[in-house]
Design an enzyme around this catalytic site. Sequence first.
Site, PDB file in Angstrom:
ATOM      1  N   SER A 194       0.710  -1.029  -0.111  1.00 32.95           N
ATOM      2  CA  SER A 194      -0.057  -0.084   0.140  1.00 32.95           C
ATOM      3  C   SER A 194       0.939   1.397   0.100  1.00 32.95           C
ATOM      4  O   SER A 194       1.798   1.416  -0.951  1.00 32.95           O
ATOM      5  CB  SER A 194      -1.076   0.153   1.118  1.00 32.95           C
ATOM      6  N   ASP A 289      -9.909  -3.661  -5.551  1.00 33.14           N
ATOM      7  CA  ASP A 289      -9.011  -2.437  -4.661  1.00 33.14           C
ATOM      8  C   ASP A 289      -8.910  -1.152  -5.294  1.00 33.14           C
ATOM      9  O   ASP A 289      -8.863  -1.237  -6.660  1.00 33.14           O
ATOM     10  CB  ASP A 289      -7.627  -3.123  -4.400  1.00 33.14           C
ATOM     11  N   HIS A 319      -8.522  -4.899  -0.687  1.00 36.37           N
ATOM     12  CA  HIS A 319      -7.180  -4.290  -0.406  1.00 36.37           C
ATOM     13  C   HIS A 319      -6.848  -4.874   0.942  1.00 36.37           C
ATOM     14  O   HIS A 319      -7.696  -5.289   1.826  1.00 36.37           O
ATOM     15  CB  HIS A 319      -7.475  -2.781   0.043  1.00 36.37           C
TER      16      HIS A 319
END
Length: 347
Positions: A194, A289, A319
Amino acid sequence: MPISPSHTNQSIVGARVPSRTNQSIVGARVPSRTNQELAPSLENNPWLDIPYAELLASDPLEIRRQEAVLAAQEAVVPAPAGLVVENRSIPGLHPSSPEVRLRVYRQRGAEASRVLLYFHGGGFVFGNPEQSDELFYRLAPDSGYTVVSVAYRLAPESPFPAAIEDGYAALLWLTHHGSEIGIDPQKIIVGGRSAGGALATALTQMARDKKGPQIHFQLLSYPVTDYSCSSPSMLEFTASPIWDYSGAKSSWKLYLTDHSLPVSPYASPLSATDFSNLPPAFIMACELDPLRDEAIEYAQKLLQAGVAVELQVIPGAIHVFDVFPSRLSDQYYQTQLRVLSSVFEAL
């Protein structure tokens, strides 16, 4: 996001979730296309009750408090025998910079090991190296790598470029002092998930531009790469678990104090104009995501610049799916081991 990855036989996250009669409000927004084996781990999960997007817009420090409360409710998982886990404080990049904490996971007695310099996720605002303890307790011995996770400074207290400067300081320290922890300074790769993927990716550009130190590979899980939040997937997933469009917009607002264009590629990697001479990459994106398309676009930019890339888009994955227990998560763990084992085969 969940502090404890779930790669043990009995999931730490799953084992500690109290039973409740009402489904999580946030969990109810789990996309219907979510992998059928993953979906049960998301139902009634207290981590999904944290209103990340709302708090990023109104009280970002409250996210850290709520995550700390949930983490404190989880039993401490001890490091396996033979694995040394230690914290090191190293000098910051500039004389005025604070020290940078590194969390090191290494096999006892190992010498000249390969090293994964890692950056945790958290939207540039929350998270810490300890949230990946359980993952690295397993990954370090299984892969033979020493893992060095950077406790980089967080926004809003320390906006860009504080985090990437801490990352570059860590890279320099590993190159010049890595023998102190038994690593081979000629065998450094970077990785992150991320927002941590954004830092890992930006670090490869910074190291190239500064003529070193050399980074051999980038291992990226659903990386943040674009400050504009304008991709089709970002505009599609506006109410998804953990991360969505509004949360992404708020995190960038906190991270970038200067919003004038162009945005530095050391903050937003897709802002770069030159993607040549960067390390080969493995990039994983999740179908469901909001970050999916910017990860794919970054892979395309590398390929177009002649950089070798393996791109994997995982169907039915949301995610940070890999911190929740499922066969999908276990498969991705094995994929990471396969990739790590292949990095230095030709060297």
